[in-house]
Design a protein around this motif. Structure first.
Motif, PDB file in Angstrom:
ATOM      1  N   ALA A  16       0.832  -1.205   0.000  1.00 31.39           N
ATOM      2  CA  ALA A  16       0.000   0.000   0.000  1.00 31.39           C
ATOM      3  C   ALA A  16       0.869   1.257   0.000  1.00 31.39           C
ATOM      4  O   ALA A  16       0.567   2.231  -0.704  1.00 31.39           O
ATOM      5  CB  ALA A  16      -0.941  -0.002   1.201  1.00 31.39           C
ATOM      6  N   LEU A  17       1.946   1.242   0.779  1.00 31.55           N
ATOM      7  CA  LEU A  17       2.846   2.401   0.827  1.00 31.55           C
ATOM      8  C   LEU A  17       3.526   2.612  -0.523  1.00 31.55           C
ATOM      9  O   LEU A  17       3.606   3.747  -1.019  1.00 31.55           O
ATOM     10  CB  LEU A  17       3.899   2.214   1.923  1.00 31.55           C
ATOM     11  CG  LEU A  17       4.902   3.354   2.075  1.00 31.55           C
ATOM     12  CD1 LEU A  17       4.197   4.644   2.517  1.00 31.55           C
ATOM     13  CD2 LEU A  17       5.994   2.972   3.060  1.00 31.55           C
ATOM     14  N   THR A  18       3.993   1.549  -1.146  1.00 30.56           N
ATOM     15  CA  THR A  18       4.639   1.654  -2.454  1.00 30.56           C
ATOM     16  C   THR A  18       3.668   2.189  -3.497  1.00 30.56           C
ATOM     17  O   THR A  18       4.019   3.063  -4.307  1.00 30.56           O
ATOM     18  CB  THR A  18       5.200   0.289  -2.886  1.00 30.56           C
ATOM     19  OG1 THR A  18       6.121  -0.161  -1.896  1.00 30.56           O
ATOM     20  CG2 THR A  18       5.876   0.363  -4.232  1.00 30.56           C
ATOM     21  N   ALA A  19       2.429   1.684  -3.495  1.00 21.52           N
ATOM     22  CA  ALA A  19       1.421   2.159  -4.445  1.00 21.52           C
ATOM     23  C   ALA A  19       1.107   3.636  -4.215  1.00 21.52           C
ATOM     24  O   ALA A  19       0.972   4.410  -5.168  1.00 21.52           O
ATOM     25  CB  ALA A  19       0.146   1.329  -4.323  1.00 21.52           C
ATOM     26  N   THR A  20       1.006   4.026  -2.957  1.00 22.51           N
ATOM     27  CA  THR A  20       0.723   5.424  -2.631  1.00 22.51           C
ATOM     28  C   THR A  20       1.869   6.331  -3.071  1.00 22.51           C
ATOM     29  O   THR A  20       1.642   7.363  -3.717  1.00 22.51           O
ATOM     30  CB  THR A  20       0.464   5.577  -1.116  1.00 22.51           C
ATOM     31  OG1 THR A  20      -0.695   4.811  -0.783  1.00 22.51           O
ATOM     32  CG2 THR A  20       0.252   7.021  -0.726  1.00 22.51           C
ATOM     33  N   ALA A 119      -1.814  -0.350 -10.174  1.00 19.69           N
ATOM     34  CA  ALA A 119      -2.763  -0.299  -9.053  1.00 19.69           C
ATOM     35  C   ALA A 119      -3.473  -1.640  -8.899  1.00 19.69           C
ATOM     36  O   ALA A 119      -3.665  -2.124  -7.776  1.00 19.69           O
ATOM     37  CB  ALA A 119      -3.771   0.828  -9.265  1.00 19.69           C
ATOM     38  N   LEU A 120      -3.857  -2.244 -10.014  1.00 17.04           N
ATOM     39  CA  LEU A 120      -4.530  -3.545  -9.973  1.00 17.04           C
ATOM     40  C   LEU A 120      -3.636  -4.594  -9.332  1.00 17.04           C
ATOM     41  O   LEU A 120      -4.099  -5.383  -8.485  1.00 17.04           O
ATOM     42  CB  LEU A 120      -4.936  -3.971 -11.385  1.00 17.04           C
ATOM     43  CG  LEU A 120      -5.607  -5.339 -11.526  1.00 17.04           C
ATOM     44  CD1 LEU A 120      -6.902  -5.404 -10.724  1.00 17.04           C
ATOM     45  CD2 LEU A 120      -5.868  -5.642 -12.996  1.00 17.04           C
ATOM     46  N   ILE A 121      -2.378  -4.616  -9.691  1.00 21.94           N
ATOM     47  CA  ILE A 121      -1.438  -5.574  -9.097  1.00 21.94           C
ATOM     48  C   ILE A 121      -1.348  -5.351  -7.591  1.00 21.94           C
ATOM     49  O   ILE A 121      -1.367  -6.308  -6.804  1.00 21.94           O
ATOM     50  CB  ILE A 121      -0.039  -5.465  -9.756  1.00 21.94           C
ATOM     51  CG1 ILE A 121      -0.106  -5.861 -11.227  1.00 21.94           C
ATOM     52  CG2 ILE A 121       0.996  -6.295  -9.003  1.00 21.94           C
ATOM     53  CD1 ILE A 121      -0.611  -7.263 -11.491  1.00 21.94           C
ATOM     54  N   ALA A 122      -1.268  -4.095  -7.159  1.00 22.11           N
ATOM     55  CA  ALA A 122      -1.200  -3.798  -5.724  1.00 22.11           C
ATOM     56  C   ALA A 122      -2.464  -4.276  -5.012  1.00 22.11           C
ATOM     57  O   ALA A 122      -2.387  -4.917  -3.955  1.00 22.11           O
ATOM     58  CB  ALA A 122      -0.994  -2.296  -5.503  1.00 22.11           C
TER      59      ALA A 122
END
Length: 141
Positions: A16-20, A119-122
């Motif tokens: 979540a942090l990486t995606a953000t 985003a989908l992968i995350a």
């Protein structure tokens, strides 16, 4: 709480942090203006950083229900967004999406990796991890 569950919570938080941070990089550093569907995905991803960080600190595995719900909804939005970028008949019927069209892709690595794909992968990684945490909780009982 088992070490496996603790590691899964830490993994979900890092995803979540990486995606953000990735989405903030694209919008704030690369100056890519997010479309409307990107905003919806952000609304569902950003709180997961705080929710999962607190859950990890408190050793609260029950948060997996919340993360599962957020991620399923976010994953559906990401999948739809990706499909209107990559599937021609979906592009033709895509709704107007504000100032930035949802069909445009700022990045297109290897011909298929776009921002909604990332985003989908995350979301998928968080869904899988949430299910594993819920299974572990069930097995402990």
């Amino acid at each position: 709480m088992t070490k496996k569950v603790e590691n899964l919570l830490l993994f979900m938080w890092s995803v979540a942090l990486t995606a953000t941070l990735g989405s903030l990089y694209f919008s704030e550093i690369r100056q890519y203006e997010p479309c409307e569907l990107c905003w919806y995905q952000r609304i569902l991803m950003y709180p997961l950083v705080i929710i999962l960080g607190v859950a990890y600190a408190q050793k609260n595995a029950k948060v997996a229900v919340t993360t599962l719900i957020f991620s399923i909804i976010g994953g559906c939005i990401s999948a739809y967004h990706y499909s209107i970028q990559k599937i021609s008949f979906m592009q033709e019927s895509a709704p107007a999406c504000g100032r930035v069209p949802c069909t445009s892709d700022y990045i297109n690595y290897l011909g298929f990796i776009t921002i909604p794909f990332l985003a989908l992968i995350a979301f998928i990684l968080i869904i899988i991890s949430s299910v594993l945490v819920l299974r572990s909780i069930k097995e402990e009982k």
